[in-house]
Design a protein around this motif. Structure first.
Motif, PDB file in Angstrom:
ATOM      1  N   PRO A  18     -53.123 105.928  68.071  1.00 20.98           N
ATOM      2  CA  PRO A  18     -52.871 105.732  69.421  1.00 20.98           C
ATOM      3  C   PRO A  18     -51.731 104.689  69.617  1.00 20.98           C
ATOM      4  O   PRO A  18     -51.745 103.659  69.139  1.00 20.98           O
ATOM      5  CB  PRO A  18     -54.283 105.439  70.067  1.00 20.98           C
ATOM      6  CG  PRO A  18     -55.318 105.854  69.177  1.00 20.98           C
ATOM      7  CD  PRO A  18     -54.713 105.546  67.750  1.00 20.98           C
ATOM      8  N   GLU A  19     -50.986 105.118  70.554  1.00 19.99           N
ATOM      9  CA  GLU A  19     -49.620 104.433  71.111  1.00 19.99           C
ATOM     10  C   GLU A  19     -50.151 102.896  71.383  1.00 19.99           C
ATOM     11  O   GLU A  19     -49.336 101.924  70.774  1.00 19.99           O
ATOM     12  CB  GLU A  19     -49.129 105.038  72.160  1.00 19.99           C
ATOM     13  CG  GLU A  19     -47.738 104.398  72.348  1.00 19.99           C
ATOM     14  CD  GLU A  19     -46.701 104.661  71.158  1.00 19.99           C
ATOM     15  OE1 GLU A  19     -45.988 103.796  71.065  1.00 19.99           O
ATOM     16  OE2 GLU A  19     -46.827 105.855  70.634  1.00 19.99           O
ATOM     17  N   GLU A  20     -51.212 102.752  72.096  1.00 18.16           N
ATOM     18  CA  GLU A  20     -51.409 101.354  72.533  1.00 18.16           C
ATOM     19  C   GLU A  20     -52.022 100.481  71.333  1.00 18.16           C
ATOM     20  O   GLU A  20     -52.568  99.314  71.492  1.00 18.16           O
ATOM     21  CB  GLU A  20     -52.415 101.396  73.778  1.00 18.16           C
ATOM     22  CG  GLU A  20     -53.860 101.965  73.598  1.00 18.16           C
ATOM     23  CD  GLU A  20     -53.892 103.474  73.886  1.00 18.16           C
ATOM     24  OE1 GLU A  20     -54.942 104.225  73.953  1.00 18.16           O
ATOM     25  OE2 GLU A  20     -52.896 104.001  74.029  1.00 18.16           O
ATOM     26  N   CYS A  21     -52.540 101.152  70.426  1.00 22.72           N
ATOM     27  CA  CYS A  21     -53.186 100.458  69.101  1.00 22.72           C
ATOM     28  C   CYS A  21     -52.225 100.258  68.124  1.00 22.72           C
ATOM     29  O   CYS A  21     -52.557  99.512  66.980  1.00 22.72           O
ATOM     30  CB  CYS A  21     -54.304 101.283  68.385  1.00 22.72           C
ATOM     31  SG  CYS A  21     -55.507 101.542  69.696  1.00 22.72           S
ATOM     32  N   ARG A  22     -51.039 100.420  68.203  1.00 24.36           N
ATOM     33  CA  ARG A  22     -50.106 100.302  66.938  1.00 24.36           C
ATOM     34  C   ARG A  22     -49.880  98.915  66.812  1.00 24.36           C
ATOM     35  O   ARG A  22     -49.481  98.113  67.738  1.00 24.36           O
ATOM     36  CB  ARG A  22     -48.641 100.826  67.365  1.00 24.36           C
ATOM     37  CG  ARG A  22     -48.759 102.398  67.044  1.00 24.36           C
ATOM     38  CD  ARG A  22     -47.346 102.959  67.427  1.00 24.36           C
ATOM     39  NE  ARG A  22     -47.406 104.548  67.709  1.00 24.36           N
ATOM     40  CZ  ARG A  22     -47.513 105.397  66.866  1.00 24.36           C
ATOM     41  NH1 ARG A  22     -47.308 105.037  65.698  1.00 24.36           N
ATOM     42  NH2 ARG A  22     -47.495 106.595  67.149  1.00 24.36           N
ATOM     43  N   GLY A  23     -49.777  98.285  65.580  1.00 27.10           N
ATOM     44  CA  GLY A  23     -49.855  96.893  65.270  1.00 27.10           C
ATOM     45  C   GLY A  23     -50.948  96.045  65.244  1.00 27.10           C
ATOM     46  O   GLY A  23     -51.060  94.960  65.070  1.00 27.10           O
ATOM     47  N   MET A  24     -52.190  96.699  65.672  1.00 24.05           N
ATOM     48  CA  MET A  24     -53.392  96.101  65.934  1.00 24.05           C
ATOM     49  C   MET A  24     -54.100  95.919  64.503  1.00 24.05           C
ATOM     50  O   MET A  24     -53.646  96.827  63.633  1.00 24.05           O
ATOM     51  CB  MET A  24     -54.147  96.532  66.970  1.00 24.05           C
ATOM     52  CG  MET A  24     -53.943  96.348  68.248  1.00 24.05           C
ATOM     53  SD  MET A  24     -55.131  97.133  69.503  1.00 24.05           S
ATOM     54  CE  MET A  24     -54.239  96.791  71.132  1.00 24.05           C
ATOM     55  N   GLU A  25     -54.917  95.035  64.279  1.00 22.37           N
ATOM     56  CA  GLU A  25     -55.676  95.164  62.923  1.00 22.37           C
ATOM     57  C   GLU A  25     -56.932  95.945  63.314  1.00 22.37           C
ATOM     58  O   GLU A  25     -57.378  96.080  64.397  1.00 22.37           O
ATOM     59  CB  GLU A  25     -56.149  93.642  62.530  1.00 22.37           C
ATOM     60  CG  GLU A  25     -56.974  92.924  63.569  1.00 22.37           C
ATOM     61  CD  GLU A  25     -57.258  91.580  63.095  1.00 22.37           C
ATOM     62  OE1 GLU A  25     -58.077  91.351  62.116  1.00 22.37           O
ATOM     63  OE2 GLU A  25     -56.644  90.414  63.807  1.00 22.37           O
ATOM     64  N   ILE A  26     -57.237  96.480  62.175  1.00 20.25           N
ATOM     65  CA  ILE A  26     -58.668  97.082  62.167  1.00 20.25           C
ATOM     66  C   ILE A  26     -59.895  96.201  61.581  1.00 20.25           C
ATOM     67  O   ILE A  26     -59.686  95.542  60.829  1.00 20.25           O
ATOM     68  CB  ILE A  26     -58.689  98.465  61.138  1.00 20.25           C
ATOM     69  CG1 ILE A  26     -57.471  99.227  61.517  1.00 20.25           C
ATOM     70  CG2 ILE A  26     -59.958  99.160  61.097  1.00 20.25           C
ATOM     71  CD1 ILE A  26     -57.319 100.501  60.686  1.00 20.25           C
ATOM     72  N   LYS A  27     -60.898  96.132  62.462  1.00 25.50           N
ATOM     73  CA  LYS A  27     -62.009  95.258  62.531  1.00 25.50           C
ATOM     74  C   LYS A  27     -63.432  95.860  62.317  1.00 25.50           C
ATOM     75  O   LYS A  27     -63.583  96.719  63.194  1.00 25.50           O
ATOM     76  CB  LYS A  27     -62.137  94.291  63.627  1.00 25.50           C
ATOM     77  CG  LYS A  27     -62.559  92.960  63.366  1.00 25.50           C
ATOM     78  CD  LYS A  27     -62.323  91.869  64.248  1.00 25.50           C
ATOM     79  CE  LYS A  27     -63.211  90.639  63.902  1.00 25.50           C
ATOM     80  NZ  LYS A  27     -62.629  89.431  64.677  1.00 25.50           N
ATOM     81  N   ILE A  28     -64.260  95.329  61.732  1.00 24.70           N
ATOM     82  CA  ILE A  28     -65.877  95.728  61.737  1.00 24.70           C
ATOM     83  C   ILE A  28     -66.317  94.742  62.490  1.00 24.70           C
ATOM     84  O   ILE A  28     -66.513  93.669  62.023  1.00 24.70           O
ATOM     85  CB  ILE A  28     -66.246  96.206  60.302  1.00 24.70           C
ATOM     86  CG1 ILE A  28     -65.330  97.363  59.570  1.00 24.70           C
ATOM     87  CG2 ILE A  28     -67.628  96.454  60.539  1.00 24.70           C
ATOM     88  CD1 ILE A  28     -65.801  97.385  58.163  1.00 24.70           C
ATOM     89  N   MET A  29     -66.966  94.842  63.659  1.00 28.05           N
ATOM     90  CA  MET A  29     -68.036  94.253  64.376  1.00 28.05           C
ATOM     91  C   MET A  29     -69.387  94.628  64.106  1.00 28.05           C
ATOM     92  O   MET A  29     -69.697  95.791  64.131  1.00 28.05           O
ATOM     93  CB  MET A  29     -67.685  94.056  65.633  1.00 28.05           C
ATOM     94  CG  MET A  29     -66.072  93.608  65.737  1.00 28.05           C
ATOM     95  SD  MET A  29     -65.399  93.165  67.564  1.00 28.05           S
ATOM     96  CE  MET A  29     -66.289  91.556  67.846  1.00 28.05           C
ATOM     97  N   SER A  30     -70.484  93.813  64.150  1.00 20.78           N
ATOM     98  CA  SER A  30     -71.588  93.759  64.120  1.00 20.78           C
ATOM     99  C   SER A  30     -72.464  93.290  65.441  1.00 20.78           C
ATOM    100  O   SER A  30     -72.047  92.120  65.894  1.00 20.78           O
ATOM    101  CB  SER A  30     -72.128  93.273  62.887  1.00 20.78           C
ATOM    102  OG  SER A  30     -73.503  93.386  62.661  1.00 20.78           O
TER     103      SER A  30
END
Length: 67
Positions: A13-25
């Motif tokens: 998605p355009e607004e997510c470009r450059g963001m890191e991917i994270k797993i949250m609990s």
């Protein structure tokens, strides 16, 4: 039939470009989610439930990303 369905790669998605991917609990239930992490708002965008390692791999494959 769904067995022979070709996998399609969605664009990030355009607004997510450059963001890191994270797993949250979750602190209450321990439920894990994966998504694009926005450092400014400290929230996950486009979250998906993670039940196993294959769900994490499926998330990366869905967007055509490498781990």
């Amino acid at each position: 039939m769904g067995i022979f369905k070709k996998k399609t790669v969605k664009p990030v998605p355009e607004e997510c470009r450059g963001m890191e991917i994270k797993i949250m609990s979750s602190t209450c239930t321990g439920e894990k989610t994966i998504g694009f992490y926005n450092r400014n708002t400290r929230e996950i965008m486009y979250p998906e439930l993670v039940k196993s390692d294959s769900d994490v791999e499926a998330f990366y494959e869905k967007y055509g990303l490498k781990k």
